[in-house]
Design an enzyme around this catalytic site. Structure first.
Site, PDB file in Angstrom:
ATOM      1  N   ARG A 260      89.525 -11.716   5.767  1.00 54.34           N
ATOM      2  CA  ARG A 260      89.891 -10.354   5.366  1.00 54.34           C
ATOM      3  C   ARG A 260      88.721  -9.410   5.646  1.00 54.34           C
ATOM      4  O   ARG A 260      88.885  -8.330   6.223  1.00 54.34           O
ATOM      5  CB  ARG A 260      90.238 -10.305   3.863  1.00 54.34           C
ATOM      6  CG  ARG A 260      91.545 -10.960   3.470  1.00 54.34           C
ATOM      7  CD  ARG A 260      92.747 -10.158   3.936  1.00 54.34           C
ATOM      8  NE  ARG A 260      92.723  -8.781   3.493  1.00 54.34           N
ATOM      9  CZ  ARG A 260      93.152  -8.343   2.302  1.00 54.34           C
ATOM     10  NH1 ARG A 260      93.672  -9.206   1.451  1.00 54.34           N
ATOM     11  NH2 ARG A 260      93.105  -7.064   1.977  1.00 54.34           N
TER      12      ARG A 260
ATOM     13  N   ASP B  97     103.693 -17.005  -0.526  1.00 61.38           N
ATOM     14  CA  ASP B  97     103.122 -15.942  -1.379  1.00 61.38           C
ATOM     15  C   ASP B  97     103.755 -16.090  -2.758  1.00 61.38           C
ATOM     16  O   ASP B  97     104.745 -16.820  -2.931  1.00 61.38           O
ATOM     17  CB  ASP B  97     103.440 -14.564  -0.759  1.00 61.38           C
ATOM     18  CG  ASP B  97     102.822 -13.397  -1.534  1.00 61.38           C
ATOM     19  OD1 ASP B  97     101.923 -13.622  -2.365  1.00 61.38           O
ATOM     20  OD2 ASP B  97     103.262 -12.236  -1.313  1.00 61.38           O
TER      21      ASP B  97
HETATM   22  N1  NVA Z   1     103.172 -10.007  -2.695  1.00 64.20           N
HETATM   23  C1  NVA Z   1     101.973  -9.956  -3.488  1.00 64.20           C
HETATM   24  C2  NVA Z   1     100.779  -9.996  -2.617  1.00 64.20           C
HETATM   25  C3  NVA Z   1      99.463 -10.038  -3.331  1.00 64.20           C
HETATM   26  C4  NVA Z   1      98.290 -10.016  -2.398  1.00 64.20           C
HETATM   27  C5  NVA Z   1     101.987  -8.698  -4.340  1.00 64.20           C
HETATM   28  O1  NVA Z   1     102.394  -7.639  -3.852  1.00 64.20           O
HETATM   29  O2  NVA Z   1     101.596  -8.774  -5.509  1.00 64.20           O
HETATM   30  N1   CP Z   2      95.457 -11.095  -0.814  1.00 63.17           N
HETATM   31  C1   CP Z   2      95.076 -10.015  -1.498  1.00 63.17           C
HETATM   32  O1   CP Z   2      95.355  -8.872  -1.117  1.00 63.17           O
HETATM   33  O2   CP Z   2      94.357 -10.295  -2.604  1.00 63.17           O
HETATM   34  P1   CP Z   2      93.993  -9.257  -3.768  1.00 63.17           P
HETATM   35  O3   CP Z   2      95.282  -8.856  -4.414  1.00 63.17           O
HETATM   36  O4   CP Z   2      93.095 -10.031  -4.687  1.00 63.17           O
HETATM   37  O5   CP Z   2      93.307  -8.072  -3.162  1.00 63.17           O
END
Ligand code: NVA
Ligand code: CP
Length: 336
Positions: A322, A254
């Protein structure tokens, strides 16, 4: 469960075939908590049930096209989104319902109006709320004051819908959970927390490769290890990426800088430098190991272009899932 066949049968007749699964599931006592705030809200059995419903939704979209007719879902978002917003909006549409996107400026959660008042007002208009927020406590407060289901669409603590789609994708690709090892490389953040809980519940081993000081919270490690002890899932923590990835079946990463941490971006690029998922790292995993990422990806930081574009990358199947998994969640929570 008592045998209320006459009432439910009437409902089945009245609502038609498309709704019979929902009513049937309800009659069989397949219930979930009112809300989905973290993976801890779900039992392994409920996750498996969501996955079998997801199989049906993927196989036969038309069969479910009216199950949420007349229902509305509010999306209260305090952070940007592509996948979460679009998958919930389109998912709701495909189930015959409607959705409303309420941007940060509109609701101004807790600023223009208290969370309790937002919860009580929206509960009079809509049938469910998806909240994307900062402090996880906002999800808990909204759920506490809502008479309708609240789904966490990402908080700083957890991202349960992502983890459901991730494990559903692993199930599709590897056809198994037991004996599978997922290596999570990077920040011990919201996505990592949810992966730990769901992997522990489903018996998937997790090798974490996180820099010192960026590991998941001690309580999350303790709780997920306790769950893992009951399912056979081992949770191992390493402070280097290659030990975590060794012989793994799945490599997951991530972003290094999550939404809301932008001020730390420069420092984080230095801290996470040795935690990039690149071809050299991938070589330590099993041949053909799946490459996963919740997206959005910062190519050249946590993952290279070469890896994310490689044949073993399943990131867009993961993104697509998703919507399918969330449709199952919506049916279970809003369809009763
Ligand atoms: N760890 C990231 C995930 C995004 C889908 C965030 O919180 O921005
Ligand atoms: N993975 C995810 O939650 O993507 P978004 O931030 O684009 O919704």
């Amino acid at each position: 469960m008592s045998n209320e066949i006459p009432i439910t049968q009437c409902l089945n007749w009245k609502l038609g075939f498309e709704n019979s699964f929902v009513i049937g599931a309800w009659r069989l006592g397949i219930t979930m908590n009112k809300d989905l705030l973290t993976i801890k809200d779900l039992t392994a059995k409920e996750i498996e049930e969501l996955f079998s419903l997801t199989d049906k939704l993927k196989r036969n979209k038309a069969r479910f096209s009216k199950v949420l007719a007349g229902k509305a879902l509010a999306l209260v978002f305090q952070k940007p989104s592509n996948r979460t917003r679009v998958s919930f909006e389109v998912g709701m549409f495909q189930l015959g319902g409607n959705s409303l996107y309420l941007s940060p400026g509109e609701i101004s959660l807790g600023i223009r109006e208290s969370i309790a008042d937002v919860a009580r007002t929206l509960s009079r208009f809509v049938d469910g709320i998806v909240l994307r927020t900062f402090e996880h406590k906002n999800c808990e407060d909204l759920a506490r004051f809502s008479g309708i289901p609240v789904i966490n669409g990402l908080s700083d603590f957890s991202h349960p819908c992502q983890a459901l789609a991730d494990l559903y994708t692993i199930r599709e690709k590897l056809k198994a959970f037991k004996g599978v090892t997922l290596a999570y490389v990077g920040d011990g953040n919201n996505v990592c927390n949810s992966l730990l809980f769901i992997c522990a519940k489903l018996g998937v081993n997790v090798n974490l490769g996180c820099p010192k000081g960026y590991e998941p919270l001690a309580a999350v490690l303790k709780d997920s290890r306790a769950i893992g002890d009951t399912t056979g899932a081992a949770i191992n923590l390493f402070n280097d990426a290659s030990s975590a990835v060794k012989d793994a079946d799945v490599i997951y990463t991530d972003v290094w800088t999550s939404m809301g941490q932008e001020d730390e971006a420069r420092k984080r690029i230095e801290v996470f430098e040795d935690f990039q998922v690149n071809m050299n790292l991938v070589k330590s995993a099993k041949r053909g190991a799946l490459i996963m990422h919740c997206l959005p990806a910062h190519r050249g930081q946590e993952i290279t272009d070469e890896v994310i574009e490689s044949g073993n990358s399943v990131v867009f199947d993961e993104a697509e899932n998703r919507m399918h998994v969330q449709k199952a969640v919506l049916i279970k929570l809003l369809g009763r």
